[in-house]
Design a protein around this motif. Structure first.
Motif, PDB file in Angstrom:
ATOM      1  N   MET A 298      40.254   9.533 103.460  1.00 19.41           N
ATOM      2  CA  MET A 298      41.679   9.323 103.225  1.00 19.41           C
ATOM      3  C   MET A 298      42.448   9.690 104.481  1.00 19.41           C
ATOM      4  O   MET A 298      42.225  10.725 105.084  1.00 19.41           O
ATOM      5  CB  MET A 298      42.135  10.191 102.045  1.00 19.41           C
ATOM      6  CG  MET A 298      43.564   9.949 101.644  1.00 19.41           C
ATOM      7  SD  MET A 298      44.003  10.757 100.080  1.00 19.41           S
ATOM      8  CE  MET A 298      43.878  12.477 100.538  1.00 19.41           C
TER       9      MET A 298
ATOM     10  N   ASP B 195      47.881   8.293 103.773  1.00 24.15           N
ATOM     11  CA  ASP B 195      47.546   8.259 102.354  1.00 24.15           C
ATOM     12  C   ASP B 195      47.881   9.585 101.686  1.00 24.15           C
ATOM     13  O   ASP B 195      48.426   9.631 100.582  1.00 24.15           O
ATOM     14  CB  ASP B 195      46.054   7.957 102.162  1.00 24.15           C
ATOM     15  CG  ASP B 195      45.676   6.556 102.615  1.00 24.15           C
ATOM     16  OD1 ASP B 195      46.521   5.649 102.503  1.00 24.15           O
ATOM     17  OD2 ASP B 195      44.546   6.383 103.091  1.00 24.15           O
TER      18      ASP B 195
ATOM     19  N   MET C 147      41.584  10.090  97.655  1.00 26.45           N
ATOM     20  CA  MET C 147      41.101   8.713  97.729  1.00 26.45           C
ATOM     21  C   MET C 147      39.949   8.625  98.715  1.00 26.45           C
ATOM     22  O   MET C 147      39.857   9.417  99.651  1.00 26.45           O
ATOM     23  CB  MET C 147      42.218   7.774  98.180  1.00 26.45           C
ATOM     24  CG  MET C 147      43.287   7.521  97.160  1.00 26.45           C
ATOM     25  SD  MET C 147      44.484   6.274  97.748  1.00 26.45           S
ATOM     26  CE  MET C 147      45.425   7.234  98.912  1.00 26.45           C
ATOM     27  N   LEU C 148      39.100   7.633  98.509  1.00 27.94           N
ATOM     28  CA  LEU C 148      37.981   7.400  99.418  1.00 27.94           C
ATOM     29  C   LEU C 148      37.671   5.914  99.431  1.00 27.94           C
ATOM     30  O   LEU C 148      37.689   5.259  98.380  1.00 27.94           O
ATOM     31  CB  LEU C 148      36.745   8.187  98.954  1.00 27.94           C
ATOM     32  CG  LEU C 148      35.512   8.137  99.855  1.00 27.94           C
ATOM     33  CD1 LEU C 148      35.783   8.851 101.172  1.00 27.94           C
ATOM     34  CD2 LEU C 148      34.313   8.772  99.158  1.00 27.94           C
ATOM     35  N   ARG C 149      37.390   5.370 100.609  1.00 26.88           N
ATOM     36  CA  ARG C 149      36.971   3.980 100.708  1.00 26.88           C
ATOM     37  C   ARG C 149      35.580   3.824 100.108  1.00 26.88           C
ATOM     38  O   ARG C 149      34.673   4.595 100.398  1.00 26.88           O
ATOM     39  CB  ARG C 149      36.932   3.530 102.166  1.00 26.88           C
ATOM     40  CG  ARG C 149      38.267   3.442 102.871  1.00 26.88           C
ATOM     41  CD  ARG C 149      39.108   2.280 102.436  1.00 26.88           C
ATOM     42  NE  ARG C 149      38.397   1.022 102.360  1.00 26.88           N
ATOM     43  CZ  ARG C 149      38.941  -0.113 101.911  1.00 26.88           C
ATOM     44  NH1 ARG C 149      40.201  -0.119 101.508  1.00 26.88           N
ATOM     45  NH2 ARG C 149      38.253  -1.220 101.865  1.00 26.88           N
TER      46      ARG C 149
ATOM     47  N   GLU D 188      30.749   2.610  93.878  1.00 30.05           N
ATOM     48  CA  GLU D 188      31.977   2.967  93.179  1.00 30.05           C
ATOM     49  C   GLU D 188      31.850   4.334  92.515  1.00 30.05           C
ATOM     50  O   GLU D 188      32.749   5.177  92.610  1.00 30.05           O
ATOM     51  CB  GLU D 188      32.305   1.922  92.116  1.00 30.05           C
ATOM     52  CG  GLU D 188      32.831   0.608  92.651  1.00 30.05           C
ATOM     53  CD  GLU D 188      33.198  -0.343  91.546  1.00 30.05           C
ATOM     54  OE1 GLU D 188      33.878  -1.351  91.837  1.00 30.05           O
ATOM     55  OE2 GLU D 188      32.805  -0.106  90.383  1.00 30.05           O
TER      56      GLU D 188
ATOM     57  N   ALA E 256      31.712   7.146  95.192  1.00 30.57           N
ATOM     58  CA  ALA E 256      33.012   7.336  95.828  1.00 30.57           C
ATOM     59  C   ALA E 256      33.991   8.001  94.870  1.00 30.57           C
ATOM     60  O   ALA E 256      34.771   8.878  95.264  1.00 30.57           O
ATOM     61  CB  ALA E 256      33.561   5.993  96.309  1.00 30.57           C
TER      62      ALA E 256
ATOM     63  N   ALA F 243      35.685  11.618  95.469  1.00 33.19           N
ATOM     64  CA  ALA F 243      37.139  11.779  95.445  1.00 33.19           C
ATOM     65  C   ALA F 243      37.535  12.859  94.440  1.00 33.19           C
ATOM     66  O   ALA F 243      38.421  13.679  94.710  1.00 33.19           O
ATOM     67  CB  ALA F 243      37.818  10.454  95.109  1.00 33.19           C
TER      68      ALA F 243
ATOM     69  N   HIS G 207      38.928   2.736  90.281  1.00 32.06           N
ATOM     70  CA  HIS G 207      38.451   1.988  91.445  1.00 32.06           C
ATOM     71  C   HIS G 207      39.224   0.677  91.515  1.00 32.06           C
ATOM     72  O   HIS G 207      39.392  -0.007  90.509  1.00 32.06           O
ATOM     73  CB  HIS G 207      36.955   1.661  91.325  1.00 32.06           C
ATOM     74  CG  HIS G 207      36.111   2.836  90.931  1.00 32.06           C
ATOM     75  ND1 HIS G 207      35.798   3.101  89.618  1.00 32.06           N
ATOM     76  CD2 HIS G 207      35.527   3.797  91.677  1.00 32.06           C
ATOM     77  CE1 HIS G 207      35.048   4.189  89.573  1.00 32.06           C
ATOM     78  NE2 HIS G 207      34.868   4.635  90.798  1.00 32.06           N
TER      79      HIS G 207
ATOM     80  N   LEU H 264      39.087   0.923  96.954  1.00 30.96           N
ATOM     81  CA  LEU H 264      39.318   2.364  96.950  1.00 30.96           C
ATOM     82  C   LEU H 264      38.783   3.008  95.681  1.00 30.96           C
ATOM     83  O   LEU H 264      38.766   2.391  94.610  1.00 30.96           O
ATOM     84  CB  LEU H 264      40.816   2.670  97.033  1.00 30.96           C
ATOM     85  CG  LEU H 264      41.553   2.367  98.326  1.00 30.96           C
ATOM     86  CD1 LEU H 264      43.040   2.633  98.120  1.00 30.96           C
ATOM     87  CD2 LEU H 264      41.019   3.225  99.465  1.00 30.96           C
TER      88      LEU H 264
ATOM     89  N   MET I 181      39.882   6.365  93.528  1.00 30.44           N
ATOM     90  CA  MET I 181      41.011   7.276  93.418  1.00 30.44           C
ATOM     91  C   MET I 181      40.732   8.270  92.299  1.00 30.44           C
ATOM     92  O   MET I 181      40.258   7.880  91.221  1.00 30.44           O
ATOM     93  CB  MET I 181      42.281   6.484  93.086  1.00 30.44           C
ATOM     94  CG  MET I 181      43.474   7.303  92.639  1.00 30.44           C
ATOM     95  SD  MET I 181      44.226   8.198  93.995  1.00 30.44           S
ATOM     96  CE  MET I 181      45.635   8.929  93.178  1.00 30.44           C
TER      97      MET I 181
ATOM     98  N   TRP J 288      49.657   1.042  91.416  1.00 29.83           N
ATOM     99  CA  TRP J 288      49.164   2.368  91.053  1.00 29.83           C
ATOM    100  C   TRP J 288      49.872   2.801  89.785  1.00 29.83           C
ATOM    101  O   TRP J 288      51.089   2.687  89.672  1.00 29.83           O
ATOM    102  CB  TRP J 288      49.468   3.376  92.163  1.00 29.83           C
ATOM    103  CG  TRP J 288      49.029   2.939  93.525  1.00 29.83           C
ATOM    104  CD1 TRP J 288      49.584   1.954  94.302  1.00 29.83           C
ATOM    105  CD2 TRP J 288      47.941   3.457  94.284  1.00 29.83           C
ATOM    106  NE1 TRP J 288      48.910   1.840  95.481  1.00 29.83           N
ATOM    107  CE2 TRP J 288      47.894   2.754  95.504  1.00 29.83           C
ATOM    108  CE3 TRP J 288      47.001   4.471  94.040  1.00 29.83           C
ATOM    109  CZ2 TRP J 288      46.945   3.018  96.485  1.00 29.83           C
ATOM    110  CZ3 TRP J 288      46.062   4.750  95.016  1.00 29.83           C
ATOM    111  CH2 TRP J 288      46.030   4.023  96.222  1.00 29.83           C
TER     112      TRP J 288
END
Length: 218
Positions: free
Chosen positions: A1, A5, A21-23, A52, A55, A59, A93, A97, A99, A209
């Protein structure tokens, strides 16, 4: 992040709720997940779903640690996360991203988050199918290109929030009353009690969001 962000999340999330958050395509995702001991039980997942999942859990771990949790382990019941004692949270997801949002369960009884890329064309039919007639009519009259995405993301976030409380309503039964474009409220019945759910919606960085929350008891 990124720092940008982090700054945006700080302005969006209400007091007492932390996020990270994370890619999903982060190049070091597997290494970070392994270092955190998060890979167990994911071997049978399809590659995309596994990324997914990892991640999202990373997160969630980051959000818990940043928010002061002593125990940052997030368990699993089916596909649903199981939060450490004294905490509630939610994972989503979308748009590449993962979240996660977390909060102490004394401050917030339940929270739900959803992140969605813009819904257009054929996917609008999916959203229409879980709307009431009044919702559909209002959406078709709106000149906001994000109206369908906002509606879907709000329903997802509220469903997650209520599911954590033991209630799994149909999406067509989740109808926020939008008091303004980015804020809504609804009353739900959970275990024979009426509870107030607050919904915040934002469009940021090409994504919708949505955050749903129920007050705690502190």
């Amino acid at each position: 992040m990124t720092g940008a962000d982090s700054a945006w999340l700080a302005t969006w999330l209400p007091p007492g709720i932390g996020g990270a958050m994370l890619r999903i395509d982060a190049v070091d995702l597997d290494e970070r997940a392994a270092a955190a001991g998060l890979g167990e039980g994911t071997e049978a997942m399809l590659p995309g779903r596994r990324r997914e999942h990892l991640a999202g859990r990373l997160a969630a771990r980051a959000a818990l640690l940043a928010h002061g949790a002593d125990d940052a382990r997030v368990g699993r019941s089916g596909d649903a996360p199981v939060w450490p004692p004294g905490w509630c949270g939610s994972i989503s997801h979308g748009g590449g991203l993962a979240m996660a949002v977390v909060a102490r369960s004394t401050r917030w009884r339940s929270i739900g988050v959803d992140v969605e890329p813009q819904i257009t064309d054929r996917r609008i039919r999916v959203v229409e199918a879980v709307m009431t007639a009044d919702e559909r009519a209002a959406a078709w009259l709106a000149d906001d290109p994000w109206v369908w995405t906002r509606a879907w993301a709000a329903k997802e976030a509220v469903w997650k929030c209520l599911s954590a409380l033991g209630c799994e309503p149909g999406f067509e039964d989740i109808v926020p009353r939008w008091v303004e474009q980015e804020a809504g409220v609804l009353v739900a019945r959970v275990r024979w009690s009426a509870i107030d759910v607050v919904v915040d919606a934002r469009v940021h960085a090409g994504l919708a969001w949505s955050l749903a929350r129920v007050e705690g008891c502190d």
